[in-house]
Design a protein around this motif. Structure first.
Motif, PDB file in Angstrom:
ATOM      1  N   LEU A   1     -10.275 -21.812  -0.815  1.00 35.04           N
ATOM      2  CA  LEU A   1      -9.533 -21.133   0.254  1.00 35.04           C
ATOM      3  C   LEU A   1      -9.564 -19.623   0.044  1.00 35.04           C
ATOM      4  O   LEU A   1      -9.811 -18.853   0.982  1.00 35.04           O
ATOM      5  CB  LEU A   1      -8.098 -21.649   0.316  1.00 35.04           C
ATOM      6  N   THR A   2      -9.340 -19.187  -1.188  1.00 32.40           N
ATOM      7  CA  THR A   2      -9.387 -17.760  -1.513  1.00 32.40           C
ATOM      8  C   THR A   2     -10.767 -17.185  -1.223  1.00 32.40           C
ATOM      9  O   THR A   2     -10.897 -16.127  -0.599  1.00 32.40           O
ATOM     10  CB  THR A   2      -9.014 -17.531  -2.991  1.00 32.40           C
ATOM     11  N   CYS A   3     -11.796 -17.881  -1.680  1.00 31.95           N
ATOM     12  CA  CYS A   3     -13.177 -17.433  -1.457  1.00 31.95           C
ATOM     13  C   CYS A   3     -13.464 -17.298   0.033  1.00 31.95           C
ATOM     14  O   CYS A   3     -14.037 -16.300   0.478  1.00 31.95           O
ATOM     15  CB  CYS A   3     -14.131 -18.433  -2.110  1.00 31.95           C
ATOM     16  N   THR A   4     -13.051 -18.282   0.809  1.00 34.51           N
ATOM     17  CA  THR A   4     -13.284 -18.279   2.249  1.00 34.51           C
ATOM     18  C   THR A   4     -12.501 -17.165   2.939  1.00 34.51           C
ATOM     19  O   THR A   4     -13.042 -16.443   3.784  1.00 34.51           O
ATOM     20  CB  THR A   4     -12.907 -19.642   2.853  1.00 34.51           C
ATOM     21  N   LEU A   5     -11.239 -17.030   2.573  1.00 34.47           N
ATOM     22  CA  LEU A   5     -10.411 -15.998   3.203  1.00 34.47           C
ATOM     23  C   LEU A   5     -10.913 -14.597   2.882  1.00 34.47           C
ATOM     24  O   LEU A   5     -11.045 -13.758   3.782  1.00 34.47           O
ATOM     25  CB  LEU A   5      -8.948 -16.144   2.772  1.00 34.47           C
ATOM     26  N   ILE A   6     -11.181 -14.355   1.612  1.00 34.63           N
ATOM     27  CA  ILE A   6     -11.621 -13.007   1.237  1.00 34.63           C
ATOM     28  C   ILE A   6     -13.045 -12.750   1.718  1.00 34.63           C
ATOM     29  O   ILE A   6     -13.321 -11.736   2.360  1.00 34.63           O
ATOM     30  CB  ILE A   6     -11.506 -12.786  -0.288  1.00 34.63           C
ATOM     31  N   GLY A   7     -13.957 -13.671   1.395  1.00 35.64           N
ATOM     32  CA  GLY A   7     -15.366 -13.470   1.716  1.00 35.64           C
ATOM     33  C   GLY A   7     -15.675 -13.532   3.207  1.00 35.64           C
ATOM     34  O   GLY A   7     -16.633 -12.917   3.668  1.00 35.64           O
ATOM     35  N   GLY A   8     -14.871 -14.255   3.945  1.00 32.07           N
ATOM     36  CA  GLY A   8     -15.121 -14.383   5.374  1.00 32.07           C
ATOM     37  C   GLY A   8     -14.210 -13.534   6.223  1.00 32.07           C
ATOM     38  O   GLY A   8     -14.649 -12.679   6.987  1.00 32.07           O
ATOM     39  N   LEU A   9     -12.929 -13.739   6.058  1.00 37.38           N
ATOM     40  CA  LEU A   9     -11.958 -13.097   6.937  1.00 37.38           C
ATOM     41  C   LEU A   9     -11.643 -11.659   6.527  1.00 37.38           C
ATOM     42  O   LEU A   9     -11.734 -10.737   7.351  1.00 37.38           O
ATOM     43  CB  LEU A   9     -10.674 -13.936   6.968  1.00 37.38           C
ATOM     44  N   LEU A  10     -11.272 -11.448   5.272  1.00 40.37           N
ATOM     45  CA  LEU A  10     -10.863 -10.101   4.864  1.00 40.37           C
ATOM     46  C   LEU A  10     -12.009  -9.101   4.931  1.00 40.37           C
ATOM     47  O   LEU A  10     -11.803  -7.936   5.279  1.00 40.37           O
ATOM     48  CB  LEU A  10     -10.251 -10.114   3.459  1.00 40.37           C
ATOM     49  N   VAL A  11     -13.218  -9.550   4.602  1.00 44.05           N
ATOM     50  CA  VAL A  11     -14.377  -8.651   4.703  1.00 44.05           C
ATOM     51  C   VAL A  11     -14.586  -8.235   6.160  1.00 44.05           C
ATOM     52  O   VAL A  11     -14.874  -7.075   6.444  1.00 44.05           O
ATOM     53  CB  VAL A  11     -15.639  -9.338   4.120  1.00 44.05           C
ATOM     54  N   SER A  12     -14.402  -9.188   7.072  1.00 44.49           N
ATOM     55  CA  SER A  12     -14.577  -8.880   8.500  1.00 44.49           C
ATOM     56  C   SER A  12     -13.535  -7.893   9.017  1.00 44.49           C
ATOM     57  O   SER A  12     -13.788  -7.156   9.963  1.00 44.49           O
ATOM     58  CB  SER A  12     -14.504 -10.165   9.326  1.00 44.49           C
ATOM     59  N   TYR A  13     -12.365  -7.918   8.407  1.00 42.95           N
ATOM     60  CA  TYR A  13     -11.271  -7.041   8.835  1.00 42.95           C
ATOM     61  C   TYR A  13     -10.888  -6.050   7.744  1.00 42.95           C
ATOM     62  O   TYR A  13      -9.729  -5.699   7.584  1.00 42.95           O
ATOM     63  CB  TYR A  13     -10.055  -7.888   9.241  1.00 42.95           C
ATOM     64  N   GLN A  14     -11.887  -5.576   7.017  1.00 42.19           N
ATOM     65  CA  GLN A  14     -11.660  -4.686   5.874  1.00 42.19           C
ATOM     66  C   GLN A  14     -10.847  -3.457   6.250  1.00 42.19           C
ATOM     67  O   GLN A  14     -10.014  -3.005   5.482  1.00 42.19           O
ATOM     68  CB  GLN A  14     -13.010  -4.276   5.266  1.00 42.19           C
ATOM     69  N   SER A  15     -11.040  -2.935   7.445  1.00 44.08           N
ATOM     70  CA  SER A  15     -10.306  -1.730   7.848  1.00 44.08           C
ATOM     71  C   SER A  15      -8.799  -1.994   7.960  1.00 44.08           C
ATOM     72  O   SER A  15      -8.001  -1.071   7.872  1.00 44.08           O
ATOM     73  CB  SER A  15     -10.847  -1.187   9.175  1.00 44.08           C
ATOM     74  N   TYR A  16      -8.406  -3.263   8.142  1.00 42.95           N
ATOM     75  CA  TYR A  16      -6.986  -3.624   8.210  1.00 42.95           C
ATOM     76  C   TYR A  16      -6.422  -4.001   6.829  1.00 42.95           C
ATOM     77  O   TYR A  16      -5.221  -4.170   6.677  1.00 42.95           O
ATOM     78  CB  TYR A  16      -6.768  -4.805   9.155  1.00 42.95           C
ATOM     79  N   ILE A  17      -7.319  -4.126   5.853  1.00 42.34           N
ATOM     80  CA  ILE A  17      -6.931  -4.524   4.490  1.00 42.34           C
ATOM     81  C   ILE A  17      -6.851  -3.296   3.590  1.00 42.34           C
ATOM     82  O   ILE A  17      -5.884  -3.103   2.878  1.00 42.34           O
ATOM     83  CB  ILE A  17      -7.921  -5.562   3.915  1.00 42.34           C
ATOM     84  N   GLY A  18      -7.903  -2.497   3.606  1.00 44.10           N
ATOM     85  CA  GLY A  18      -7.905  -1.256   2.849  1.00 44.10           C
ATOM     86  C   GLY A  18      -8.603  -1.323   1.510  1.00 44.10           C
ATOM     87  O   GLY A  18      -8.888  -0.293   0.914  1.00 44.10           O
TER      88      GLY A  18
END
Length: 119
Positions: A22-39
């Protein structure tokens, strides 16, 4: 019933594998796609996702193949999860000026879940 599952090594490894996936999927898929909202920089997002992928593989293999003497393998995954939580904490501190609220919330939540898994 939950108590029996918690003390079953296969369940512990499977639980850890699902969490790491789940962590791999969330970070590698979702957070990378929305990196500008993560920082957090892309490089660190990819590194964290890669570590989670390795932990997914390790825990999955342990769940399938370890029949007896699972304690040393469990100590390895506990240590790896602890180091991952420490790395994430360090990144929160180092990038505190760049991290957005969503980034803080995600990574603090991840650390809290990891602490629960480690304990």
């Amino acid at each position: 019933m939950l108590e029996k599952l918690i003390h079953n090594p296969k369940f512990v490894f499977l639980f850890d594998a699902v969490g790491a996936l789940l962590t791999c999927t969330l970070i590698g898929g979702l957070l990378v796609s929305y990196q500008s909202y993560i920082g957090l920089p892309f490089t660190w997002l990819y590194i964290l996702a890669s570590i989670a992928a390795v932990l997914t593989t390790y825990s999955s293999l342990c769940a399938v193949w370890i029949q007896k003497k699972w304690s040393p393998f469990l100590k390895i995954i506990i240590t790896a999860n602890t180091l991952y939580a420490c790395l994430t904490t360090a990144l929160i501190i180092i990038y505190s000026q760049e991290l957005k609220s969503l980034g803080f919330a995600y990574f603090i939540g991840e650390i809290l879940v990891l602490i629960g898994v480690i304990l």
